[in-house]
Each structure stands twice: as structure tokens, then as C-alpha cells.
Design a protein around this motif. Structure first.
Motif, PDB file in Angstrom:
ATOM      1  N   ILE A   1      -5.250  -1.971  -1.101  1.00  0.00           N
ATOM      2  CA  ILE A   1      -5.279  -1.985   0.353  1.00  0.00           C
ATOM      3  C   ILE A   1      -4.808  -3.344   0.875  1.00  0.00           C
ATOM      4  O   ILE A   1      -5.374  -4.384   0.526  1.00  0.00           O
ATOM      5  CB  ILE A   1      -6.694  -1.678   0.892  1.00  0.00           C
TER       6      ILE A   1
ATOM      7  N   PRO B   1      -8.381  -4.981   7.187  1.00  0.00           N
ATOM      8  CA  PRO B   1      -7.563  -4.165   6.276  1.00  0.00           C
ATOM      9  C   PRO B   1      -6.604  -3.309   7.085  1.00  0.00           C
ATOM     10  O   PRO B   1      -6.962  -2.766   8.137  1.00  0.00           O
ATOM     11  CB  PRO B   1      -8.606  -3.302   5.560  1.00  0.00           C
TER      12      PRO B   1
ATOM     13  N   PHE C   1      -5.276  -0.493   6.053  1.00  0.00           N
ATOM     14  CA  PHE C   1      -5.455   0.911   5.714  1.00  0.00           C
ATOM     15  C   PHE C   1      -6.882   1.169   5.261  1.00  0.00           C
ATOM     16  O   PHE C   1      -7.614   0.246   4.893  1.00  0.00           O
ATOM     17  CB  PHE C   1      -4.499   1.319   4.583  1.00  0.00           C
ATOM     18  N   ASP C   2      -7.283   2.436   5.291  1.00  0.00           N
ATOM     19  CA  ASP C   2      -8.485   2.870   4.587  1.00  0.00           C
ATOM     20  C   ASP C   2      -8.145   4.121   3.795  1.00  0.00           C
ATOM     21  O   ASP C   2      -7.059   4.688   3.938  1.00  0.00           O
ATOM     22  CB  ASP C   2      -9.685   3.077   5.523  1.00  0.00           C
ATOM     23  N   VAL C   3      -9.053   4.538   2.935  1.00  0.00           N
ATOM     24  CA  VAL C   3      -8.812   5.702   2.075  1.00  0.00           C
ATOM     25  C   VAL C   3      -9.761   6.827   2.483  1.00  0.00           C
ATOM     26  O   VAL C   3     -10.978   6.664   2.461  1.00  0.00           O
ATOM     27  CB  VAL C   3      -9.006   5.361   0.586  1.00  0.00           C
TER      28      VAL C   3
ATOM     29  N   THR D   1       0.804  -1.216   0.000  1.00  0.00           N
ATOM     30  CA  THR D   1       0.000   0.000   0.000  1.00  0.00           C
ATOM     31  C   THR D   1       0.838   1.268   0.000  1.00  0.00           C
ATOM     32  O   THR D   1       0.578   2.211  -0.736  1.00  0.00           O
ATOM     33  CB  THR D   1      -0.959   0.005   1.202  1.00  0.00           C
TER      34      THR D   1
ATOM     35  N   ALA E   1      -4.565   7.255   1.501  1.00  0.00           N
ATOM     36  CA  ALA E   1      -4.567   5.981   2.216  1.00  0.00           C
ATOM     37  C   ALA E   1      -3.696   6.117   3.459  1.00  0.00           C
ATOM     38  O   ALA E   1      -2.548   6.563   3.379  1.00  0.00           O
ATOM     39  CB  ALA E   1      -4.028   4.866   1.324  1.00  0.00           C
TER      40      ALA E   1
END
Length: 386
Positions: free
Chosen positions: A299, A348, A350-352, A94, A259
Motif C-alpha cells: 500500500i 495511505p 489505498f485500502d484493501v 500499488t 486494493a
């Protein structure tokens, strides 16, 4: 006060502070080759987008310096280096910094061969090592510039130069970079300027980078700070005036979509609801102009056991300690599983966060704000070297 060093490097030698053992044990782990670097990144013994890139580059530099298996030609040396860089990039997909660093190091070694078709393997290796070492030095200078730029922007946005309260997420300090930090670097700069009243850091489940690492750095720096769990953010913001939420970035798309560590998106939503400035701190190496928006960011999905299992040293409660402090037994580390057997896990890393929820993106070159059309002009603010 001693400088907190997560990366110790001298030509031919690399050690990293094993972040899985912090804050209770400070153990430096030697890395002697690309395999060591790949596994340290994958296992999150080192983490943080800038630090990942630096450690990967230096792990290969150490291997090249100490190797007795010399390629037969400069061309073979370039191919070997490029193959090893491609391998290192697979450790965590990522964060763009690692791919960016690999691309630049490939270009440098290719250029060394192009300039001299008869360049020796040693000359190619030296070109690589020199470039990797320069990345280490440059990262620290970039972080300090991010700190200055972000602190000035927040003071201006808050219309004051004192009593500023900032909330941050995950870890973005010396432990996540070559030194000083990005989002935490801004907090350090605010504190150094006597503008910071208080800092708050989230626990940052499931790996607890906030409680283990950010809290550790804040205490180390003597910055007044309070730890909260991730689900306390709305309560905190409803009860205490927060000037800004400052986070790091693993990748910033061309439109400003960002991200970052899982949980960042929900903080941005809360910031908009409470009228709090939401600030992303990122070196320009985290800006990916080749990815138009957040939908193109891959991700990373982490193993489910990270959510199901909690590990740490055992503790003993001492009678009469009303402050909740405990005696920590660092020699005895245990894992417990609070979750029910058979439950599925969504994990996950990460997130965006959509650009629409971000007020400013702070880099070493300055602060990018939205234009009159409400768009971050990332493409005209930076050029891509990758």
C-alpha cells in the motif's frame, strides 16, 4: 458532445490532461521521455491504474522514437528498455497494471531479440512502440466491454431495467483510463441504456478525485448526479434506495481481495449493512494471480501535506445566488492549511476490501461471482500473462 480525452498520442508525441488543474482549467502537458512520465505519475498529474500503465508505456515509446542516442546493438537496446521500464514501475507501486504492462513489454522486446539475434536497435524500438500503441487501443475496447458487462449484471441483480441508483468512489472514467472508464464506464452504459435514475459520487479526500474529476465527467456526459462528501455515505444510503456501489481497482488478488482508493473498504462495509450490491470493475490487467490475498498488496503511503493542505482557485460569492454557486478565479490558485500545527498524519493512498464484502468483479471478459463455497474462482477464470 466532444469526447473527453485525457491522453493525446501520435507516434513521437504524447500529451496528458493535467488532472491537478481540473476541473477549472484544462491544460495538456507534453511528455517527451520516461523521466517526464515518471514525474507525471508520481505527482498524480495522471492517475488511475489503467491510465498510469498506458502513459508510462507511451512516454518510453515517445523517447525511443525521438532519441538520437542509438544503442550499439539490439541486446543493448533491450537492456535499456527493460531498465527504463523498471524505473517507471517505481513511480506508484500499488496498481498492478503498470507492472503488468512493463512485464508484457519486456517479453515482447526479449522475443524480438530471440527471434533475430542480429536485430537492430531500431527494430527492437519499433517492436516496443507497436506494442505500446496497441495497449492504448485495447484499453478503450476493454473499458467498453466492462461497461456493458457491469450494466447488464446490475440490471439483473436489481431485477429491473430502470430507476437504478448507483454510488461510486474516486475517479474511474475517461480520466483514469485510455477512454470510457471502468466503474464510471458501467455508469455510462447504464445511462446510455436509459436504466440509470441517478448517480452519486463521493468527494474522495484527500485528493478530491471525486469532486474534481468524477463530478466533472458526469457533468460533461450529462448524467444526472449528486456529489457527497465521504462521510455522508451512510446517511445517503439510509435515506435513498441505492442499487449498487461500483468502484474500480488498482489490484485484485487471486482470492478477490481488492486494493482501491482509500475509503473503498468502509463503503463495502456500509453496502453489506444496507443490503446493497458491491461491485468491483477492473480490467484483467488489474487481476494479480501471483498475489494470493490482500495481505500481499503493498500500500502506497502518500505525503502528509496532502491531508494538511487544501489548494484551489479563489472564488467570489455573488449576492443573490441562493444555489451556492460562485465565481471562480482560475488565475489565482491558493493553498490553505486548516489542520493544527504539529499533528501527525496517516495517509495511505489505498485500502484493501476483503473479498467477503464484494458481490461481483466485472472484467472485459465477463463477471466473476463467488462459487458455492463463497470463493471467487479468479485462478480458473483468468490466466496470468505477467
Amino acid at each position: 458532445m466532444a469526447t473527453l480525452l485525457a491522453i493525446k498520442y501520435a507516434r513521437g508525441s504524447l500529451e496528458i490532461l493535467d488532472q491537478l488543474l481540473l476541473p477549472h482549467r484544462s491544460v495538456y502537458l507534453p511528455l517527451s521521455c520516461t523521466d517526464d512520465g515518471w514525474h507525471a505519475i508520481k505527482k498524480m498529474q495522471v492517475r488511475g491504474a489503467p491510465a498510469i500503465a498506458i502513459v508510462a508505456a507511451l512516454a518510453l515509446a515517445v523517447e525511443l522514437h525521438n532519441s538520437t542516442n542509438t544503442p550499439s546493438s539490439g541486446q543493448e537496446a533491450v537492456k535499456t528498455i527493460h531498465d527504463k521500464l523498471d524505473y517507471l514501475v517505481t513511480s506508484r507501486p500499488t496498481a498492478v497494471n503498470l507492472a503488468d504492462a512493463a512485464g508484457k513489454l519486456k517479453a515482447i522486446t526479449s522475443a524480438a531479440l530471440a527471434d533475430d539475434a542480429n536485430a537492430s536497435p531500431d527494430a527492437i524500438a519499433k517492436a516496443y512502440i507497436d506494442a505500446a500503441e496497441q495497449m492504448l487501443l485495447q484499453d478503450v475496447e476493454d473499458n467498453k466491454a466492462i461497461g456493458r458487462n457491469g450494466a447488464a449484471w446490475i440490471c439483473s441483480a436489481a431485477s429491473k431495467t430502470a430507476d437504478i441508483r448507483v454510488l461510486t468512489h474516486c475517479n474511474t472514467g475517461s480520466l483514469a483510463t485510455a477512454g470510457y472508464g471502468t466503474a464510471l464506464g458501467i455508469i455510462r452504459s447504464l445511462h446510455a441504456a436509459s436504466a440509470l435514475s441517478h448517480a452519486y459520487c463521493t468527494e474522495t479526500r484527500p485528493y478530491n478525485q471525486g469532486s474534481r474529476l468524477t463530478a466533472y465527467e458526469l457533468v460533461h456526459e450529462g448524467i444526472p448526479a449528486t456529489l457527497i462528501t465521504d462521510n455522508m455515505a451512510a446517511s445517503l444510503m439510509s435515506q435513498h434506495p441505492i442499487s449498487a456501489i461500483v468502484v474500480g481497482a488498482d489490484r485484485v488478488a487471486a482470492n478477490g481481495d481488492t486494493a482501491n482508493k482509500i475509503g473503498t473498504y468502509q463503503l463495502a462495509i456500509l453496502a453489506r449493512f444496507f443490503g446493497v450490491k458491491f461491485v468491483v470493475a477492473a480490467p484483467t490487467t488489474s487481476v494479480d494471480l501471483n498475489t494470493p490475498d490482500g495481505t500481499g498488496i503493498k500500500i502506497e503511503q502518500r505525503p502528509g501535506w496532502e491531508v494538511l493542505v487544501v489548494s484551489g482557485p479563489t472564488v467570489t460569492n455573488e449576492p443573490g445566488r441562493e444555489d451556492g454557486s460562485v465565481v471562480v478565479n482560475v488565475a489565482e490558485v491558493r493553498s490553505v492549511k486548516p489542520a493544527a500545527d504539529g499533528i501527525g498524519v496517516y495517509n495511505p493512498s489505498f485500502d484493501v476490501t476483503p473479498a467477503a464484502l464484494i458481490d461481483a468483479i466485472v472484467t472485459e471478459n465477463g463477471v466473476v461471482e463467488k462459487n458455492a463455497d463463497g470463493v471467487f474462482p479468479m485462478a480458473t477464470s483468468f490466466r496470468s500473462d505477467s
